[in-house]
Structures are given as C-alpha cells and as structure tokens.
Design a protein around this motif. Structure first.
Motif, PDB file in Angstrom:
ATOM      1  N   TYR A 127      45.918  43.678  41.847  1.00 45.77           N
ATOM      2  CA  TYR A 127      44.611  44.037  41.563  1.00 45.77           C
ATOM      3  C   TYR A 127      43.760  42.785  40.899  1.00 45.77           C
ATOM      4  CZ  TYR A 127      45.834  48.873  41.906  1.00 45.77           C
ATOM      5  OH  TYR A 127      46.313  50.002  42.620  1.00 45.77           O
ATOM      6  N   LEU A 128      42.596  42.504  41.301  1.00 46.57           N
ATOM      7  CA  LEU A 128      42.126  41.156  40.905  1.00 46.57           C
ATOM      8  C   LEU A 128      40.895  41.689  39.941  1.00 46.57           C
ATOM      9  CD1 LEU A 128      40.445  38.788  43.217  1.00 46.57           C
ATOM     10  CD2 LEU A 128      39.313  39.409  41.115  1.00 46.57           C
ATOM     11  N   LEU A 129      40.995  41.568  38.516  1.00 47.07           N
ATOM     12  CA  LEU A 129      40.200  42.001  37.468  1.00 47.07           C
ATOM     13  C   LEU A 129      38.828  41.083  37.809  1.00 47.07           C
ATOM     14  CD1 LEU A 129      40.557  44.338  35.237  1.00 47.07           C
ATOM     15  CD2 LEU A 129      42.417  43.543  36.477  1.00 47.07           C
ATOM     16  N   ASP A 130      37.968  41.960  38.280  1.00 50.92           N
ATOM     17  CA  ASP A 130      36.574  41.144  38.364  1.00 50.92           C
ATOM     18  C   ASP A 130      35.490  42.032  37.910  1.00 50.92           C
ATOM     19  OD1 ASP A 130      34.663  39.501  39.445  1.00 50.92           O
ATOM     20  OD2 ASP A 130      34.935  40.199  41.539  1.00 50.92           O
ATOM     21  N   GLU A 131      34.388  41.411  36.973  1.00 51.19           N
ATOM     22  CA  GLU A 131      33.215  42.003  36.740  1.00 51.19           C
ATOM     23  C   GLU A 131      32.521  42.847  37.544  1.00 51.19           C
ATOM     24  OE1 GLU A 131      34.300  38.923  35.831  1.00 51.19           O
ATOM     25  OE2 GLU A 131      33.689  38.390  33.910  1.00 51.19           O
ATOM     26  N   GLU A 132      32.571  42.263  38.662  1.00 50.24           N
ATOM     27  CA  GLU A 132      31.532  42.941  39.938  1.00 50.24           C
ATOM     28  C   GLU A 132      32.302  43.884  40.715  1.00 50.24           C
ATOM     29  OE1 GLU A 132      28.366  41.569  40.046  1.00 50.24           O
ATOM     30  OE2 GLU A 132      28.981  40.146  38.521  1.00 50.24           O
ATOM     31  N   ALA A 133      33.402  44.276  40.363  1.00 49.63           N
ATOM     32  CA  ALA A 133      33.915  45.010  41.290  1.00 49.63           C
ATOM     33  C   ALA A 133      34.063  46.625  40.897  1.00 49.63           C
ATOM     34  CB  ALA A 133      35.567  44.637  41.479  1.00 49.63           C
ATOM     35  N   PRO A 134      34.445  47.547  41.686  1.00 47.36           N
ATOM     36  CA  PRO A 134      34.287  48.932  41.509  1.00 47.36           C
ATOM     37  C   PRO A 134      35.068  49.612  40.420  1.00 47.36           C
ATOM     38  CG  PRO A 134      34.500  48.544  44.004  1.00 47.36           C
ATOM     39  CD  PRO A 134      34.672  47.207  43.002  1.00 47.36           C
ATOM     40  N   ASP A 135      34.842  50.202  39.497  1.00 46.53           N
ATOM     41  CA  ASP A 135      35.651  50.696  38.376  1.00 46.53           C
ATOM     42  C   ASP A 135      36.983  51.020  38.985  1.00 46.53           C
ATOM     43  OD1 ASP A 135      36.163  52.045  35.915  1.00 46.53           O
ATOM     44  OD2 ASP A 135      34.309  51.650  35.269  1.00 46.53           O
ATOM     45  N   ASP A 152      40.465  33.230  32.770  1.00 47.22           N
ATOM     46  CA  ASP A 152      40.366  32.918  31.476  1.00 47.22           C
ATOM     47  C   ASP A 152      38.981  32.806  31.091  1.00 47.22           C
ATOM     48  OD1 ASP A 152      39.473  30.721  32.788  1.00 47.22           O
ATOM     49  OD2 ASP A 152      40.921  29.169  31.668  1.00 47.22           O
ATOM     50  N   HIS A 153      38.359  32.248  29.963  1.00 49.99           N
ATOM     51  CA  HIS A 153      36.895  32.437  29.611  1.00 49.99           C
ATOM     52  C   HIS A 153      36.054  31.893  30.642  1.00 49.99           C
ATOM     53  CE1 HIS A 153      38.759  28.193  28.660  1.00 49.99           C
ATOM     54  NE2 HIS A 153      37.685  27.874  28.155  1.00 49.99           N
ATOM     55  N   LEU A 154      36.656  30.907  31.501  1.00 45.89           N
ATOM     56  CA  LEU A 154      35.963  30.534  32.690  1.00 45.89           C
ATOM     57  C   LEU A 154      35.955  31.299  33.988  1.00 45.89           C
ATOM     58  CD1 LEU A 154      37.277  26.618  32.283  1.00 45.89           C
ATOM     59  CD2 LEU A 154      34.979  27.631  31.379  1.00 45.89           C
ATOM     60  N   GLY A 155      36.725  32.054  33.824  1.00 49.42           N
ATOM     61  CA  GLY A 155      36.645  33.052  35.108  1.00 49.42           C
ATOM     62  C   GLY A 155      37.661  32.554  36.155  1.00 49.42           C
ATOM     63  N   PHE A 156      37.740  32.872  37.489  1.00 48.09           N
ATOM     64  CA  PHE A 156      38.440  32.484  38.329  1.00 48.09           C
ATOM     65  C   PHE A 156      37.875  31.233  39.068  1.00 48.09           C
ATOM     66  CE2 PHE A 156      39.755  36.758  38.588  1.00 48.09           C
ATOM     67  CZ  PHE A 156      41.120  36.697  38.214  1.00 48.09           C
ATOM     68  N   ASP A 157      38.706  30.210  39.718  1.00 46.86           N
ATOM     69  CA  ASP A 157      37.947  29.266  40.437  1.00 46.86           C
ATOM     70  C   ASP A 157      38.058  29.790  41.925  1.00 46.86           C
ATOM     71  OD1 ASP A 157      40.441  28.291  41.894  1.00 46.86           O
ATOM     72  OD2 ASP A 157      40.887  27.706  39.789  1.00 46.86           O
ATOM     73  N   ARG A 161      40.459  32.570  43.679  1.00 45.68           N
ATOM     74  CA  ARG A 161      39.975  33.859  44.545  1.00 45.68           C
ATOM     75  C   ARG A 161      40.289  34.164  45.899  1.00 45.68           C
ATOM     76  NH1 ARG A 161      36.084  36.931  42.013  1.00 45.68           N
ATOM     77  NH2 ARG A 161      35.419  36.067  40.061  1.00 45.68           N
ATOM     78  N   ASP A 162      40.341  32.712  46.722  1.00 42.34           N
ATOM     79  CA  ASP A 162      40.783  32.956  48.102  1.00 42.34           C
ATOM     80  C   ASP A 162      42.260  33.173  48.253  1.00 42.34           C
ATOM     81  OD1 ASP A 162      38.275  32.115  48.765  1.00 42.34           O
ATOM     82  OD2 ASP A 162      38.933  30.110  49.122  1.00 42.34           O
ATOM     83  N   THR A 163      42.839  32.768  47.453  1.00 37.73           N
ATOM     84  CA  THR A 163      44.434  33.151  47.535  1.00 37.73           C
ATOM     85  C   THR A 163      44.711  34.599  47.098  1.00 37.73           C
ATOM     86  OG1 THR A 163      45.137  30.975  46.740  1.00 37.73           O
ATOM     87  CG2 THR A 163      46.801  32.471  46.452  1.00 37.73           C
ATOM     88  N   LEU A 164      43.857  34.797  46.164  1.00 38.65           N
ATOM     89  CA  LEU A 164      44.122  36.254  45.920  1.00 38.65           C
ATOM     90  C   LEU A 164      43.618  37.432  46.966  1.00 38.65           C
ATOM     91  CD1 LEU A 164      43.324  36.271  41.941  1.00 38.65           C
ATOM     92  CD2 LEU A 164      45.455  36.499  43.022  1.00 38.65           C
ATOM     93  N   ARG A 165      42.362  37.166  47.660  1.00 43.10           N
ATOM     94  CA  ARG A 165      42.009  37.736  48.593  1.00 43.10           C
ATOM     95  C   ARG A 165      42.925  37.670  49.754  1.00 43.10           C
ATOM     96  NH1 ARG A 165      37.041  34.345  48.826  1.00 43.10           N
ATOM     97  NH2 ARG A 165      36.137  35.271  47.051  1.00 43.10           N
ATOM     98  N   ARG A 166      43.534  36.702  50.078  1.00 41.81           N
ATOM     99  CA  ARG A 166      44.449  36.402  51.175  1.00 41.81           C
ATOM    100  C   ARG A 166      45.859  37.521  50.949  1.00 41.81           C
ATOM    101  NH1 ARG A 166      48.346  32.763  51.360  1.00 41.81           N
ATOM    102  NH2 ARG A 166      47.351  31.317  49.671  1.00 41.81           N
ATOM    103  N   ILE A 167      46.145  37.386  49.816  1.00 45.43           N
ATOM    104  CA  ILE A 167      47.492  38.472  49.433  1.00 45.43           C
ATOM    105  C   ILE A 167      46.707  39.844  49.405  1.00 45.43           C
ATOM    106  CG2 ILE A 167      48.829  36.571  48.304  1.00 45.43           C
ATOM    107  CD1 ILE A 167      48.160  38.272  45.790  1.00 45.43           C
ATOM    108  N   GLY A 168      45.601  40.166  49.358  1.00 47.87           N
ATOM    109  CA  GLY A 168      45.155  41.593  49.449  1.00 47.87           C
ATOM    110  C   GLY A 168      45.060  41.947  48.333  1.00 47.87           C
ATOM    111  N   ALA A 169      44.835  41.429  47.103  1.00 47.51           N
ATOM    112  CA  ALA A 169      44.389  41.999  45.808  1.00 47.51           C
ATOM    113  C   ALA A 169      43.248  42.810  46.000  1.00 47.51           C
ATOM    114  CB  ALA A 169      44.379  40.972  44.862  1.00 47.51           C
ATOM    115  N   THR A 170      43.140  43.887  45.446  1.00 50.03           N
ATOM    116  CA  THR A 170      41.952  44.653  45.426  1.00 50.03           C
ATOM    117  C   THR A 170      41.084  44.684  44.200  1.00 50.03           C
ATOM    118  OG1 THR A 170      43.362  46.545  46.220  1.00 50.03           O
ATOM    119  CG2 THR A 170      41.436  47.230  45.171  1.00 50.03           C
TER     120      THR A 170
END
Ligand code: SAM
Length: 201
Positions: A127-135, A152-157, A161-170
């Motif tokens: 799972y990718l923790l993301d402010e914009e994502a479904p609850d 972190d305080h800067l969020g993901f670069d 994000r691309d790598t996490l998308r590629r591995i199928g993180a929800t």
C-alpha cells in the motif's frame, strides 16, 4: 507481520549528525525517527508484529536503509535522542556486502534504498500512503503481511512513485487531511488493531 517503509529523501545515511541539533544536521532524520516510534512502540512495549524500514537517501553515503525488527529488537526507547543514537551507532558499523547486515538484535543496515527494501520484503499486499487516495476504511485490509510505504515531510519523489506503481502498490488514504507521516502510521496501525480485535476467533 506488518511492515512500514518510510522514504527519507534528505535523511542522512551517515553517522556524522549531531544529537543536539538533529533536524538541521541530519536532513530531517528526526521525521523518520518519529515514524519508527509510532510504528514500533506502544505503551510499555514493542509491537512484535511490526518491522520498520527507514530509507535514507541523503548525504554522501546514501542510499542506506535501517531496518528495525519488532520481533527481535531490544532496548528500543521512545525518546527521539535515544532513537537517534541507536540509528547513528548502526550507521557507523561496517556493512558486509549485499543485503542487510545485522548490527545487533533487531537492527540491520543495507547499502541500498528502496531496491534493498523490495529485495528484502516477502510476499504481502503493498500500500502506498497518499493524501489523494481512497480511504483505507473502504478496504478489506485482510491480506496477511501488509506493507505500507510513506513519504517524509517532502512526500514521495516521482521516481519512487513510479517504482511503487510498477510493483502494484495500492494507493490508500487515512482521511481528508494531510498529516505528519508518523501520525499517518498511527492511524494505519490503529485501523489494523481494530480490525484484528473484531475478527472472530
Ligand atoms: C507530511 S506528509 C507529506 C506532505 C508533502 N508535502 C506532500 O505533498 O506529499 C508525509 C507522508 O505521510 C503520508 N500521509 C500524510 N497524510 C496522509 C493522508 N491523509 N492519507 C494518506 N497518507 C498520508 C504520505 O505518505 C505522505 O507522503
């Protein structure tokens, strides 16, 4: 087993930071240490069902990743200075080649970033923790061994994000407000605690 992976975009991978001026001398390693406390420590103890990865992408020794294993860790104290000292000591030890080198019970370090973490993770939902994502309250969250990735305080670069998308993180959210990463971890852990407590058997 639950796993939390926190990506520190500037957090130092070297041991040469000051314990008395942590935020300014460590690339905000303090943000990651609070995540470690939130994920691993409860009142009067450690969560033995949780493993935390701190991915350190700052400074000349980067990337490095510190892994703290709840099942075997000992003497992990909740205050930031003690956690900083623990991480600093671990970063000061020589590493023994690819993969994670155990420094002491429950503490290991790898000379790698997200790649080292992905190689170390077993199976399990990502799972990718993301402010914009479904609850996440709308998800079953019942797969064994979930892994949660946080910025972190800067969020993901974008590369992360691309790598996490590629591995199928929800992508999942923990509510409508952007909170500190350590607070996001508490909200996830609390949700998992509640689900586990209400599961029959
Ligand atoms: C302080 S926030 C990052 C804020 C940063 N300015 C950004 O825009 O990404 C740190 C991390 O906590 C997690 N987080 C914070 N609020 C969240 C929320 N409401 N839902 C899911 N994750 C959240 C995300 O992983 C985020 O990268």
């Amino acid at each position: 087993m639950r796993r939390f992976v926190v990506i520190g975009r500037l957090a130092t991978a070297s041991a040469d930071f000051s314990l008395t001026n942590l935020p300014a001398s460590s690339g905000r390693l303090d943000v990651l240490l609070r995540c470690l406390r939130a994920a691993l420590l409860v009142s009067h103890g450690l969560r033995r069902d949780t493993i935390v990865y701190l991915v350190l992408l700052g400074g000349p020794d980067a990337p490095r990743t510190v892994r703290v294993d709840g099942p075997t860790a000992r003497f992990v104290r909740p205050d930031e200075r003690s956690l900083a000292l623990m991480v600093r000591t671990a970063l000061g030890k020589p590493l023994e080649g690819p993969g994670f080198t155990t420094i002491r019970n429950g503490i290991a370090v790898a000379a790698g970033g997200l790649d080292a973490v992905l190689a170390d993770l077993g199976s399990g939902a990502r799972y990718l923790l993301d402010e914009e994502a479904p609850d996440l309250r709308g998800l079953a969250l019942d797969a064994p061994d979930p892994v949660f990735f946080l910025g972190d305080h800067l969020g993901f670069d974008e590369a992360t994000r691309d790598t996490l998308r590629r591995i199928g993180a929800t992508p999942v959210g923990v509510g409508p407000v952007s909170v500190h990463a350590d607070d996001a971890i508490v909200l996830v852990a609390n949700e998992l605690d509640r689900r586990e407590a209400s599961r029959p058997g």
